[in-house]
Design an enzyme around this catalytic site. Structure first.
Site, PDB file in Angstrom:
ATOM      1  N   ASP A 296      10.044   5.603 -10.046  1.00  0.00           N
ATOM      2  CA  ASP A 296       9.572   6.140 -11.424  1.00  0.00           C
ATOM      3  C   ASP A 296      10.581   7.450 -11.509  1.00  0.00           C
ATOM      4  OD1 ASP A 296       7.805   4.484 -12.118  1.00  0.00           O
ATOM      5  OD2 ASP A 296       6.151   5.561 -10.957  1.00  0.00           O
TER       6      ASP A 296
ATOM      7  N   SER B 188       0.817  -1.390   0.115  1.00  0.00           N
ATOM      8  CA  SER B 188      -0.039  -0.124   0.033  1.00  0.00           C
ATOM      9  C   SER B 188       0.715   1.360  -0.067  1.00  0.00           C
ATOM     10  CB  SER B 188      -0.897  -0.095   1.214  1.00  0.00           C
ATOM     11  OG  SER B 188      -1.752   0.913   1.030  1.00  0.00           O
TER      12      SER B 188
ATOM     13  N   LYS C  97      -0.587  -4.539  -3.335  1.00  0.00           N
ATOM     14  CA  LYS C  97      -2.124  -3.841  -3.020  1.00  0.00           C
ATOM     15  C   LYS C  97      -2.354  -2.556  -3.355  1.00  0.00           C
ATOM     16  CE  LYS C  97      -5.450  -2.999   0.656  1.00  0.00           C
ATOM     17  NZ  LYS C  97      -6.033  -1.615   0.228  1.00  0.00           N
TER      18      LYS C  97
END
Length: 686
Positions: free
Chosen positions: A485, A474, A499
């Site tokens: 990224d 999460s 998740k």
């Protein structure tokens, strides 16, 4: 008159044995009965209300059609009879007439099919436990442990029985397997008699206590989880239990549990909680018995409702509870773990720091380490505008300042085992390491919004490494995904939990509905759902991804992609990653810790692939010894590399488990030192 002492003793022993057997036989005459259930108008109304809210609020905008109807049907049958040990083939064929019409029935609150099937389940479950209880009276005479027999434990390969006779053979095998497990645990025959009596009387008593509320909850679970594993209805009492678990307001063991195929399975260990501190439990372990204190009898919990199991595990702080488990790594054996109940202490879940000096190519580098067990936030203090509220980012900010004063050359943020928490904290923490820009995308069924870091201050600008493992979930995945990224640092470890969904609690006229309302996407457009975050450099696996993680859950939402947000990545790290991976593999190829962990994982994988267990005691015992010898060899091979005297038994290893505790972090520190040098050589800036 002269008394023959030997004869007198023999007579007394005979009488004692006779009395014991008579008492035992008498005790087996269990008279418990079950009550058939029926639904009420209130149940019908509640079903319609739940369905209406799921259909209107769920992220997927699923229609209630034949496809959904089939999912509900499958979920319901599997929840009642996951091992195919209760229903007959002809009964399933009869049920299937309703497989594609359930949607029409439940739209109108018609629960006739659900309750009809549930009543058959009650009848058959009672029949099975009565059969097994009766067989337990004379198991020594009626069960042959020398014949070549086996029990199928892979539920996916089990087929439906044709008649009651075939079911009884399965029930006999269940009992036989249970007795073998007790024998392998060195229980005496008298102890086994007592355990069998208690076990099946408890199961019959449990069946007798089942009521229409239980039937309604179970069917609603089948309905809601057809929309995803995290969508669930909580009746008022069940919501109280859920709220207690979420707030950790009662003493317990610090573990999140779930039902799976009649077993209570450990989903997650709360970092720094009592269960986590034992170092003897893992996500995926199945709890089959609960004992109170150091020597209280075990209560069999197979087939019990989750809330009943939780009640047995909870208790006053400082008291002991013992769990009998089937380890996820060794499903052909059992283990007993003692835990001292306690509250999960907030201070033990707070972020902490450390630093290490690592030498690489004749140069010393100081590596800072910040460990974050969870993303915490004191919501009340935060919303009240208090300045020094407790939060992950407030604590990490202080720790970072202290590490910068120590003039660290690189930083490791350790998120292993971090199951998430506050999304706000993950967003703010990401901003500590980037100049500004989007952090995560949140997509509802209506729109996509992005969380941004608008603070241009960078709290730490040096080389960064983020450690993750299968239990990083999460909010941890949001932070690690953003760092990946932006090319802001390296991700090291194993694939994370996966998740990528958001749940909201909705109040109903009676109870609450936890429902999936949104999905997380990385700024690259990738979803974390099911796939998780893949590390740049992969460390050895400890958790089996097939047993834990989002992808192991039934009806988990699928992986997909969203649009890419506009952001500007930092340095391209591809070449650096390939260099670091190559040197890491060469360095660890012959490292004892890596060889040891890989061998342990391979052995557990072999055992986890078993489809059958032998019901021949001699063969089963020989297999247990063989597995034990193999495990002992692995342990001793490692001890020898550490110049420690080998042990004779696995039980002697309890004091040396800490030897391998930090080897993954140790290796990551070496990678960090190499990354610092590469960053210097290439002029990387952040």
């Amino acid at each position: 008159m002269k008394i023959n002492i030997k004869k007198l003793i023999a007579v007394i022993c005979f009488l004692l044995t006779f009395c014991l057997l008579s008492a035992t036989t008498h005790a087996y005459q269990n008279k418990t009965k079950f009550q058939k259930v029926q639904y009420s108008e209130e149940d019908s109304s509640m079903c319609i209300e739940i369905l209406k809210n799921v259909r209107s609020n769920h992220y997927l905008r699923l229609k209630l059609n034949d496809s959904t109807s089939s999912k509900i049907f499958t979920n319901y049958i599997n929840s009642l009879d996951p091992l195919k040990h209760l229903f007959l083939k002809k009964e399933i064929q009869e049920f299937k007439k309703f497989e594609f019409t359930l949607d029409n029935s439940i739209k109108n609150g018609n629960l006739s099919f659900a309750y009809k099937v549930f009543n058959l389940y009650l009848e058959r479950a009672h029949k099975r436990s009565s059969f097994q209880l009766n067989l337990s009276k004379s198991w020594e005479e009626q069960i042959d442990f020398t014949i070549d027999d086996k029990i199928l434990i892979n539920k996916d390969k089990q087929s439906w029985s044709n008649n009651i006779g075939e079911l009884k053979q399965l029930w006999k095998k269940e009992l036989k397997n249970y007795i073998i497990e007790l024998k392998l645990d060195d229980s005496t025959n008298l102890e086994i008699f007592k355990i069998l009596k208690n076990t099946w009387e408890n199961r019959l008593n449990y069946i007798a206590q089942i009521n229409s509320n239980d039937a309604f909850q179970l069917f609603m679970d089948a309905v809601t989880t057809s929309f995803g594993p995290h969508t669930k209805y909580f009746a008022p009492k069940k919501y109280e239990d859920f709220d207690i678990v979420m707030s950790q307001s009662l003493e317990g063991i610090g573990a999140m549990l779930q039902n799976e195929n009649q077993y209570t399975k450990i989903l997650r260990l709360i970092p720094a909680g009592p269960a986590d501190k034992t170092k003897q439990l893992m996500p995926g372990d199945k709890i089959i018995g609960v004992g109170q204190g150091h020597d209280g009898d075990f209560i069999d919990v197979v087939g019990l409702r989750l809330d009943n199991v939780v009640k047995l595990i909870r208790g006053p702080k400082g008291t002991t509870v013992r769990l009998k488990i089937i380890p996820v790594q060794k499903k052909n054996s059992t283990k007993i773990v003692s835990i001292t109940r306690d509250k999960v202490k907030l201070q033990e879940q707070s972020a902490t720091k450390d630093s290490k000096i690592i030498e690489h190519n004749g140069k010393q580098y100081k590596i800072g380490i910040i460990t974050i067990p969870t993303f915490y936030l004191d919501f009340d203090a935060y919303h009240n505008g208090e300045e020094n509220y407790k939060s992950t980012t407030n604590d990490v900010s202080v720790l970072l300042n202290e590490l910068k004063k120590d003039k660290i050359d690189g930083l490791i943020v350790d998120l292993r085992g971090n199951g998430g928490g506050s999304l706000h904290e993950a967003d703010v923490l990401t901003g500590f390491f980037i100049k500004s820009g989007p952090v995560v995308q949140i997509k509802t069924k209506y729109r996509t919004k992005r969380l941004f870091d608008n603070n241009k201050e960078i709290k730490y600008q040096g080389p960064l490494i983020v450690m993750i493992n299968r239990m990083s979930a999460s909010a941890s995945e949001i932070f690690a995904g953003a760092i990946k990224d932006y090319n802001r640092g390296l991700i090291i470890g194993t694939r994370s939990f996966g998740k990528g969904t958001v749940q909201t609690l909705i109040s109903l006229s009676k109870g609450k509905l936890k429902i999936t309302t949104a999905k997380f996407y990385r700024i690259s457009g990738e979803s974390t759902q099911k796939h998780g975050i893949l590390p740049d450099i992969e460390l050895p696996y400890i958790y089996n991804a097939g047993h834990v993680g989002e992808s192991s859950l039934d009806n988990a939402l699928s992986y997909d992609k969203s649009i890419r947000a506009f952001y500007k990545p930092y340095n391209n790290l591809s070449y650096s990653i390939s260099q670091l991976t190559e040197s890491y593999k060469k360095r660890t190829e012959k490292k004892p810790e890596f060889i040891y962990v890989n061998k342990k994982y391979e052995l557990s994988e072999q055992i986890s692939k078993l489809d059958y267990l032998s019901l021949n005691f001699k063969e089963r015992n020989a297999q247990k010894k063989k597995d034990g010898i193999r495990e002992l060899e692995i342990e001793n091979d490692y001890l020898i590399t550490k110049n420690i005297k080998p042990v004779k038994n696995l039980s002697d290893l309890k004091d040396i488990k800490e030897l391998t505790q930090d080897f993954l972090l140790d290796e990551t520190e070496i990678i960090a030192s190499e990354f610092i040098q590469i960053s210097e050589d290439n002029g990387y800036t952040w």
